[in-house]
Design a protein around this motif. Structure first.
Motif, PDB file in Angstrom:
ATOM      1  N   VAL A 120       0.855  -1.188   0.000  1.00  0.00           N
ATOM      2  CA  VAL A 120       0.000   0.000   0.000  1.00  0.00           C
ATOM      3  C   VAL A 120       0.892   1.240   0.000  1.00  0.00           C
ATOM      4  O   VAL A 120       1.773   1.373   0.853  1.00  0.00           O
ATOM      5  N   LEU A 121       0.650   2.136  -0.934  1.00  0.00           N
ATOM      6  CA  LEU A 121       1.399   3.396  -1.059  1.00  0.00           C
ATOM      7  C   LEU A 121       0.509   4.570  -0.689  1.00  0.00           C
ATOM      8  O   LEU A 121      -0.647   4.645  -1.116  1.00  0.00           O
ATOM      9  N   ASP A 122       1.064   5.511   0.097  1.00  0.00           N
ATOM     10  CA  ASP A 122       0.421   6.809   0.326  1.00  0.00           C
ATOM     11  C   ASP A 122       1.420   7.898  -0.035  1.00  0.00           C
ATOM     12  O   ASP A 122       2.379   8.135   0.701  1.00  0.00           O
ATOM     13  N   PRO A 123       1.234   8.582  -1.174  1.00  0.00           N
ATOM     14  CA  PRO A 123       2.194   9.613  -1.587  1.00  0.00           C
ATOM     15  C   PRO A 123       2.051  10.943  -0.864  1.00  0.00           C
ATOM     16  O   PRO A 123       2.897  11.825  -1.034  1.00  0.00           O
ATOM     17  N   PHE A 124       0.983  11.118  -0.094  1.00  0.00           N
ATOM     18  CA  PHE A 124       0.810  12.287   0.779  1.00  0.00           C
ATOM     19  C   PHE A 124       0.558  11.744   2.185  1.00  0.00           C
ATOM     20  O   PHE A 124      -0.547  11.850   2.718  1.00  0.00           O
ATOM     21  N   ALA A 125       1.596  11.196   2.807  1.00  0.00           N
ATOM     22  CA  ALA A 125       1.410  10.339   3.976  1.00  0.00           C
ATOM     23  C   ALA A 125       0.965  11.089   5.220  1.00  0.00           C
ATOM     24  O   ALA A 125       0.380  10.492   6.123  1.00  0.00           O
ATOM     25  N   GLY A 126       1.248  12.405   5.311  1.00  0.00           N
ATOM     26  CA  GLY A 126       0.799  13.170   6.471  1.00  0.00           C
ATOM     27  C   GLY A 126       1.365  12.616   7.768  1.00  0.00           C
ATOM     28  O   GLY A 126       2.577  12.469   7.917  1.00  0.00           O
ATOM     29  N   TRP A 127       0.476  12.272   8.703  1.00  0.00           N
ATOM     30  CA  TRP A 127       0.896  11.696   9.982  1.00  0.00           C
ATOM     31  C   TRP A 127       0.972  10.176   9.932  1.00  0.00           C
ATOM     32  O   TRP A 127       1.227   9.528  10.945  1.00  0.00           O
ATOM     33  N   GLY A 128       0.696   9.588   8.773  1.00  0.00           N
ATOM     34  CA  GLY A 128       0.915   8.157   8.598  1.00  0.00           C
ATOM     35  C   GLY A 128      -0.258   7.254   8.883  1.00  0.00           C
ATOM     36  O   GLY A 128      -0.094   6.044   9.025  1.00  0.00           O
ATOM     37  N   THR A 129      -1.467   7.810   8.940  1.00  0.00           N
ATOM     38  CA  THR A 129      -2.637   6.992   9.280  1.00  0.00           C
ATOM     39  C   THR A 129      -2.779   5.780   8.376  1.00  0.00           C
ATOM     40  O   THR A 129      -2.964   4.651   8.839  1.00  0.00           O
ATOM     41  N   SER A 130      -2.690   6.000   7.056  1.00  0.00           N
ATOM     42  CA  SER A 130      -2.883   4.890   6.123  1.00  0.00           C
ATOM     43  C   SER A 130      -1.796   3.830   6.292  1.00  0.00           C
ATOM     44  O   SER A 130      -2.054   2.627   6.160  1.00  0.00           O
TER      45      SER A 130
END
Length: 215
Positions: A45-55
């Motif tokens: 799973v990739l999150d390119p706008f990870a922010g605080w890392g929830t995903s």
């Protein structure tokens, strides 16, 4: 996913990382629904706008491999405290995604930093740190990020984007629909899930998860 997903606004505060005064962008309940629906244990799973890392936190809880990109160093540090050593976190500009060695991705799930079409000089893609915001440029660059992520998707993999339509006074910026319009020539649009908040953010006219698939 179901066509409507009910969410609690209180979770945005409850799930703040330790020491942060800023809410997470979406709750773990949303990440869990998306990751459960569009990936399998062992997949990436990739999150390119990870922010605080929830995903990424939820991906690991569900037995997936987590890969994230985040621009702000403080958030990268916070993510690294929340995930295992097996997670891959890049401190980088998502617009440089093509320069990173990401490998094959099974699901890309993210929520980009938002911008309105009016009265918004800050540039979301620099973490709002510069005053060169232009909505058309923002939308084009955002589309470029999503298409670069889609390049790394396996055939049949999913891109799921949490995006809202945003109200500024009497003007509504249809960000969710603008993203959909930009991506449908390139990816199969599989529909939207309406996020039904118990206390909707006052600036949102609607909040959605948009689902695309790589044919």
């Amino acid at each position: 996913m179901e066509p409507i997903l009910h969410l609690a606004a209180a979770d945005l505060v409850i799930e703040r990382p330790a020491g942060s005064a800023e809410d997470v962008h979406f709750p773990q309940a949303l990440a869990r629904a998306v990751i459960d629906s569009y990936s399998l244990p062992g997949e990436t799973v990739l999150d390119p706008f990870a922010g605080w890392g929830t995903s990424l936190v939820v991906a690991e809880k569900l037995g997936r491999r987590a890969v994230g990109i985040e621009l702000v160093p403080e958030r990268v540090a916070a993510i690294n405290r929340r995930v295992s050593a097996a997670a891959v976190i890049h401190q980088a500009d998502a617009r440089d995604l093509d320069t990173l060695r990401l490998g094959q991705i099974d699901l890309c799930f993210t929520s980009p930093p938002y911008m309105t079409a009016t009265d918004h000089p800050q540039n979301p893609l620099t973490a709002y740190s510069t005053m060169d915001g232009d909505y058309d440029t923002y939308l084009a660059e955002l589309t470029g990020v999503f298409l670069a992520a889609a390049y790394h998707l396996r055939v049949g993999g999913f891109l799921v984007i949490n995006a809202a339509n945003i109200r500024t006074g009497e003007v509504v910026t249809p960000l969710a629909w603008d993203i959909t319009h930009a991506l449908t020539p390139h990816l199969a649009f599989r529909g939207e899930t309406y996020l039904a908040w118990d206390r909707p953010p006052p600036t949102f006219s609607g909040d959605y998860c948009l689902t695309f698939q790589k044919s």
